[in-house]
Motif scaffolding. Structure first.
Motif, PDB file in Angstrom:
ATOM      1  N   SER A   1     -14.407  19.707 -12.792  1.00  0.00           N
ATOM      2  CA  SER A   1     -15.364  20.505 -12.022  1.00  0.00           C
ATOM      3  C   SER A   1     -16.185  21.358 -12.974  1.00  0.00           C
ATOM      4  CB  SER A   1     -14.644  21.410 -11.026  1.00  0.00           C
ATOM      5  OG  SER A   1     -13.776  20.675 -10.197  1.00  0.00           O
ATOM      6  N   ALA A   2     -17.490  21.442 -12.711  1.00  0.00           N
ATOM      7  CA  ALA A   2     -18.384  22.248 -13.545  1.00  0.00           C
ATOM      8  C   ALA A   2     -18.991  23.366 -12.719  1.00  0.00           C
ATOM      9  CB  ALA A   2     -19.481  21.377 -14.136  1.00  0.00           C
ATOM     10  N   LEU A   3     -19.231  24.496 -13.366  1.00  0.00           N
ATOM     11  CA  LEU A   3     -19.834  25.661 -12.707  1.00  0.00           C
ATOM     12  C   LEU A   3     -20.950  26.224 -13.562  1.00  0.00           C
ATOM     13  CD1 LEU A   3     -18.142  28.615 -10.885  1.00  0.00           C
ATOM     14  CD2 LEU A   3     -19.661  29.097 -12.806  1.00  0.00           C
ATOM     15  N   HIS A   4     -22.043  26.618 -12.907  1.00  0.00           N
ATOM     16  CA  HIS A   4     -23.139  27.319 -13.564  1.00  0.00           C
ATOM     17  C   HIS A   4     -23.566  28.450 -12.642  1.00  0.00           C
ATOM     18  CE1 HIS A   4     -27.488  27.305 -15.312  1.00  0.00           C
ATOM     19  NE2 HIS A   4     -26.710  28.130 -15.988  1.00  0.00           N
ATOM     20  N   ALA A   5     -23.695  29.647 -13.173  1.00  0.00           N
ATOM     21  CA  ALA A   5     -24.129  30.803 -12.386  1.00  0.00           C
ATOM     22  C   ALA A   5     -25.086  31.645 -13.215  1.00  0.00           C
ATOM     23  CB  ALA A   5     -22.926  31.648 -11.949  1.00  0.00           C
ATOM     24  N   THR A   6     -26.156  32.083 -12.579  1.00  0.00           N
ATOM     25  CA  THR A   6     -27.115  32.970 -13.244  1.00  0.00           C
ATOM     26  C   THR A   6     -27.507  34.088 -12.285  1.00  0.00           C
ATOM     27  OG1 THR A   6     -28.977  31.554 -12.560  1.00  0.00           O
ATOM     28  CG2 THR A   6     -28.059  31.176 -14.749  1.00  0.00           C
ATOM     29  N   ASP A   7     -27.934  35.186 -12.880  1.00  0.00           N
ATOM     30  CA  ASP A   7     -28.350  36.351 -12.110  1.00  0.00           C
ATOM     31  C   ASP A   7     -29.864  36.523 -12.257  1.00  0.00           C
ATOM     32  OD1 ASP A   7     -26.790  39.017 -10.911  1.00  0.00           O
ATOM     33  OD2 ASP A   7     -28.811  39.420 -11.653  1.00  0.00           O
ATOM     34  N   ASP A   8     -30.514  36.970 -11.187  1.00  0.00           N
ATOM     35  CA  ASP A   8     -31.967  37.156 -11.230  1.00  0.00           C
ATOM     36  C   ASP A   8     -32.399  38.160 -12.296  1.00  0.00           C
ATOM     37  OD1 ASP A   8     -32.500  35.333  -9.241  1.00  0.00           O
ATOM     38  OD2 ASP A   8     -32.420  36.819  -7.627  1.00  0.00           O
TER      39      ASP A   8
ATOM     40  N   LYS B   1     -32.078  25.666 -16.561  1.00  0.00           N
ATOM     41  CA  LYS B   1     -31.852  26.946 -17.231  1.00  0.00           C
ATOM     42  C   LYS B   1     -31.249  27.978 -16.296  1.00  0.00           C
ATOM     43  CE  LYS B   1     -34.196  30.409 -20.091  1.00  0.00           C
ATOM     44  NZ  LYS B   1     -35.493  30.830 -20.693  1.00  0.00           N
ATOM     45  N   SER B   2     -31.626  27.934 -15.028  1.00  0.00           N
ATOM     46  CA  SER B   2     -31.119  28.917 -14.076  1.00  0.00           C
ATOM     47  C   SER B   2     -30.784  28.244 -12.763  1.00  0.00           C
ATOM     48  CB  SER B   2     -32.148  30.027 -13.844  1.00  0.00           C
ATOM     49  OG  SER B   2     -33.334  29.494 -13.276  1.00  0.00           O
ATOM     50  N   VAL B   3     -29.959  28.910 -11.969  1.00  0.00           N
ATOM     51  CA  VAL B   3     -29.529  28.389 -10.677  1.00  0.00           C
ATOM     52  C   VAL B   3     -30.450  28.991  -9.605  1.00  0.00           C
ATOM     53  CG1 VAL B   3     -27.652  28.275  -8.998  1.00  0.00           C
ATOM     54  CG2 VAL B   3     -27.144  28.197 -11.464  1.00  0.00           C
ATOM     55  N   PRO B   4     -31.027  28.176  -8.733  1.00  0.00           N
ATOM     56  CA  PRO B   4     -31.920  28.708  -7.687  1.00  0.00           C
ATOM     57  C   PRO B   4     -31.131  29.379  -6.569  1.00  0.00           C
ATOM     58  CG  PRO B   4     -31.652  26.350  -7.405  1.00  0.00           C
ATOM     59  CD  PRO B   4     -30.929  26.697  -8.687  1.00  0.00           C
ATOM     60  N   PRO B   5     -31.785  30.195  -5.741  1.00  0.00           N
ATOM     61  CA  PRO B   5     -31.123  30.794  -4.574  1.00  0.00           C
ATOM     62  C   PRO B   5     -30.550  29.689  -3.677  1.00  0.00           C
ATOM     63  CG  PRO B   5     -33.222  31.870  -4.979  1.00  0.00           C
ATOM     64  CD  PRO B   5     -33.166  30.678  -5.908  1.00  0.00           C
ATOM     65  N   ALA B   6     -29.431  29.991  -3.024  1.00  0.00           N
ATOM     66  CA  ALA B   6     -28.688  28.985  -2.257  1.00  0.00           C
ATOM     67  C   ALA B   6     -28.932  29.129  -0.758  1.00  0.00           C
ATOM     68  CB  ALA B   6     -27.205  29.114  -2.567  1.00  0.00           C
ATOM     69  N   PRO B   7     -28.678  28.043  -0.016  1.00  0.00           N
ATOM     70  CA  PRO B   7     -28.770  28.113   1.447  1.00  0.00           C
ATOM     71  C   PRO B   7     -27.562  28.800   2.079  1.00  0.00           C
ATOM     72  CG  PRO B   7     -28.149  25.913   0.760  1.00  0.00           C
ATOM     73  CD  PRO B   7     -28.455  26.673  -0.490  1.00  0.00           C
TER      74      PRO B   7
ATOM     75  N   SER C   1     -25.145  31.961  -2.943  1.00  0.00           N
ATOM     76  CA  SER C   1     -25.736  33.151  -3.558  1.00  0.00           C
ATOM     77  C   SER C   1     -25.036  34.400  -3.039  1.00  0.00           C
ATOM     78  CB  SER C   1     -27.235  33.245  -3.244  1.00  0.00           C
ATOM     79  OG  SER C   1     -27.948  32.210  -3.880  1.00  0.00           O
ATOM     80  N   SER C   2     -24.812  35.342  -3.942  1.00  0.00           N
ATOM     81  CA  SER C   2     -24.251  36.639  -3.582  1.00  0.00           C
ATOM     82  C   SER C   2     -25.147  37.704  -4.208  1.00  0.00           C
ATOM     83  CB  SER C   2     -22.823  36.776  -4.103  1.00  0.00           C
ATOM     84  OG  SER C   2     -22.291  38.056  -3.809  1.00  0.00           O
TER      85      SER C   2
END
Length: 389
Positions: free
Chosen positions: A148-155, A378-384, A130-131
């Motif tokens: 490789s697959a990528l998914h990114a979402t913003d709050d 649907k969305s990416v959760p906050p990361a560790p 998370s950034s």
């Protein structure tokens, strides 16, 4: 049917290791680079035939950057100085938003390093960071071929990124060219706009002079607005492969409906890139690398307990630690353990007739052989793991 991550079983009980992202300074490479690098690189390809596919070429650990390819892909999104991604969703009209997407696309271009490559991700390996309010998740969804697959979402709910990449490196005798198949999709949800973006190719020249550079034409398309861009990465004024500037970009933004050119694009992706309005002749700075990809911050672990065993920084932690300490025998043995475990799990799955299924994406291949990935959530959760603010 096997659904657990291959890398979960492969990960050793080691501390995660996160290293500095590639930026304009490239300090990480300077620390690792030996004096006789070119001779060592040439020795790698002594028995490789021209035209060979190097997708599964195994590099000795002495040629590895202490990070996975998944981390390099992710860093292009979450390790930034000036945030060009959020600027995309703030554009007041279609042209302004499209121009911002072009600038963001250029910002994902990072200085490559001659003679060093990241680890090939093992099947099921993940990378979650998370950034600020942006959350980025990557997964190695296929090993043969490597996808490789990528998914990114913003709050904020304004921006979503989805892409699926399949690099195909080939040896051509005096050079290695990695063609990156797959599209990057930037979705501006508030405006119901989707932007499809190509990736530049990576060209590694061995002779007559060693170099590594981005090349080829990147095409950006927004069907909703009818706008397109073509951006060419090239080496300027080169003679027989010598001299010239390898970091030039040139292109244009135009209407696909009328064919009319809106602005010309010119500059260097490691310095500044400018646009010139075709109607007014006005020139303005589109992208400034000094503010975007200089002095980038290294991600840190915020929540140790939340780390997945499949996390890149965990899977390759011991290998990266040994490389940073220049303990080459330990790095060789640690890398072999990771790769042999992945191969053993693959054999066991085949013997049982099990099918491996990605944890975070569905994976399909179209009739032309192109891979497509769809996020399962649907969305990416906050990361560790986070990028310090």
């Amino acid at each position: 049917m096997q659904v657990e991550s291959e890398s979960e079983a492969a990960a050793a009980t080691t501390a995660p290791v996160l290293t500095a992202p590639l930026s304009l300074e490239g300090g990480l490479a300077a620390e690792l680079q030996p004096a006789n690098l070119l001779q060592r690189v040439l020795s790698l390809f002594r028995n490789v035939r021209p035209g060979s596919d190097l997708s599964h070429f195994q590099l000795p650990a002495t040629f590895n950057l202490p990070k996975s390819q998944l981390q390099l892909y992710g860093e292009g999104v979450y390790c930034v100085g000036e945030d060009y991604l959020r600027r995309c969703a703030r554009g007041s009209d279609a042209v302004e938003r499209f121009t911002a997407v072009v600038a963001w696309s250029i910002s994902t271009t990072r200085p490559p390093i001659f003679g060093f490559a990241p680890y090939n991700p093992v099947l099921g390996e993940t990378h979650h960071v998370s950034s600020g309010s942006l959350h980025v998740l990557l997964e190695q969804v296929s090993h043969r071929p490597p996808v490789s697959a990528l998914h990114a979402t913003d709050d904020t709910g304004d921006v979503e990124l989805v892409w699926c990449q399949n690099p195909i490196p080939k040896f051509h005798g005096t050079s290695v060219e990695a063609t990156v198949k797959g599209k990057r999709h930037v979705r501006l949800l508030k405006f119901s706009e989707s932007y499809e973006i190509d990736c530049p190719n990576l060209l590694i020249r061995l002779l007559p002079a060693p170099s590594v550079e981005w090349s080829g034409t990147v095409r950006i398309v927004c069907k909703e607005s009818g706008l397109e861009a073509e951006i060419c990465y090239f080496r300027s004024s080169a003679f027989l492969g010598l001299g010239g500037d390898p970091r030039c970009v040139k292109g244009k933004i135009f209407s696909s409906r009328s064919g009319e050119t809106i602005c010309e694009i010119d500059g260097h992706w490691d310095r500044t890139v400018s646009t010139k309005d075709e109607h007014t002749g006005k020139t303005s700075v589109l992208y400034d690398a000094a503010s975007a990809i200089a002095d980038l911050k290294t991600p840190v672990v915020r929540n140790q307990e939340g780390l997945s065993p499949s996390e890149s920084a965990v899977v390759w932690g011991e290998v990266s630690e040994a490389i940073l300490e220049k303990d080459w025998e330990r790095s060789r043995q640690a890398k072999r353990r990771v790769e042999e475990t992945a191969r053993r799990l693959d054999r066991e799955r085949n013997e049982k007739g099990e099918v491996w299924i990605p944890k975070h994406f569905s994976l399909t291949q179209d009739k032309h052989g192109s891979w497509e990935c769809c996020p399962l959530e649907k969305s990416v959760p906050p990361a560790p793991i986070i990028v310090p603010s």
